[in-house]
Scaffold this active site. Structure first.
Site, mmCIF file in Angstrom:
data_model
loop_
_atom_site.group_PDB
_atom_site.id
_atom_site.type_symbol
_atom_site.label_atom_id
_atom_site.label_comp_id
_atom_site.label_asym_id
_atom_site.label_seq_id
_atom_site.Cartn_x
_atom_site.Cartn_y
_atom_site.Cartn_z
ATOM 1 N N LYS A 145 0.845 -1.199 0.000
ATOM 2 C CA LYS A 145 0.000 0.000 0.000
ATOM 3 C C LYS A 145 0.874 1.240 0.000
ATOM 4 C CE LYS A 145 -4.348 -0.559 2.515
ATOM 5 N NZ LYS A 145 -4.931 -0.412 3.870
HETATM 6 C C1 E4P Z 1 -8.345 0.338 3.755
HETATM 7 O O1 E4P Z 1 -7.495 -0.346 3.227
HETATM 8 C C2 E4P Z 1 -8.216 0.948 5.084
HETATM 9 O O2 E4P Z 1 -7.442 0.130 5.908
HETATM 10 C C3 E4P Z 1 -9.524 1.122 5.781
HETATM 11 O O3 E4P Z 1 -10.628 0.753 5.003
HETATM 12 C C4 E4P Z 1 -9.670 2.377 6.573
HETATM 13 O O4 E4P Z 1 -10.923 2.372 7.210
HETATM 14 P P1 E4P Z 1 -11.290 3.356 8.414
HETATM 15 O O5 E4P Z 1 -11.629 4.693 7.823
HETATM 16 O O6 E4P Z 1 -12.490 2.723 9.055
HETATM 17 O O7 E4P Z 1 -10.100 3.414 9.311
#
Ligand code: E4P
Length: 221
Positions: free
Chosen positions: A86
């Protein structure tokens, strides 16, 4: 739509995986930090998750400049074959994406909040593009509309990128993302388990069992 679990908690992943419908996992530094204190370092946590799940497991870099991101990406992909790296959607993240894609490393472009960013991520060659719906809703912006626009702009062209609806906060987010044709949705364990629940299923099942038990002898069962 492929279902990913948005967690670094191994027990949650194991349970969700036992349902036979889990396609992958997304983690981030916050999610991994929640699992600290179990006596495992983050590499071992990711290794265990990658061994459990038959699908992509996203792990995020923390560097914010291109060379640091690329070095971290090399380190992360050594953990397991199913790691997707990522990178945040910033200029260095786009440049790092372009560079590591040329080496065959798979990328999930994260922290995407607009169709313009989604297009840039696709052009850089990201495999997954992650618009964060819930966080847009949090700032009074329609996350679902932004997801729709991200899907539209990427699918208008011949990109291979898949849209990964992220920051899903409830079952309706999952359903709406699927209605829009999102390739993937990643959700917390709590949302995943809510998807299967329906009171009519429970009532219907109870009635079938009671009726069967009442008539068991007559049926020769
Ligand atoms: C995606 O890869 C993220 O880890 C995630 O969906 C973030 O979600 P949040 O806004 O609930 O922290």
């Amino acid at each position: 739509m492929k279902f990913f679990l948005d967690t670094a908690n191994f027990d949650e992943i194991k349970e969700a995986n036992s349902w036979g419908v889990l396609d992958g996992v997304t983690t981030n530094p916050t999610l991994l930090s929640k699992e600290a204190g179990q006596g495992k370092d983050y590499k071992q946590m990711l290794k265990d998750i990658c061994a459990e799940v038959d699908g992509p497991v996203s792990a995020e870099v923390v560097s914010t400049e291109k060379d640091g991101m690329i070095a971290e990406a090399h380190d992360l992909v050594n953990i397991a074959d199913n790691i997707y790296v990522k990178f945040p959607c910033i200029p260095a993240g786009l440049a790092a994406t372009k560079a590591v894609r040329a080496e065959g490393i798979r990328v999930n472009m994260t922290l995407v909040f607009s169709p313009a960013q989604a297009l840039l991520a696709a052009k850089a060659g990201a495999n997954f593009i992650s618009p964060f719906l819930g966080r847009l809703d949090d700032v009074a912006t329609g996350g679902m509309e932004i997801l729709e626009q991200c899907i539209e702009v990427v699918k208008n062209y011949d990109f291979d990128s898949e849209i990964l609806a992220s920051s899903l906060r409830g079952p309706m987010h999952v359903v709406e993302a699927a209605r829009l044709g999102s390739d993937i949705g990643t959700m917390p364990y709590d949302v995943f388990t809510k998807l299967v629940k329906h009171p009519l299923t429970d009532i219907g099942l109870q009635r079938f069992i009671e009726d069967w038990n009442k008539a068991k002898e007559a049926l020769g069962a």
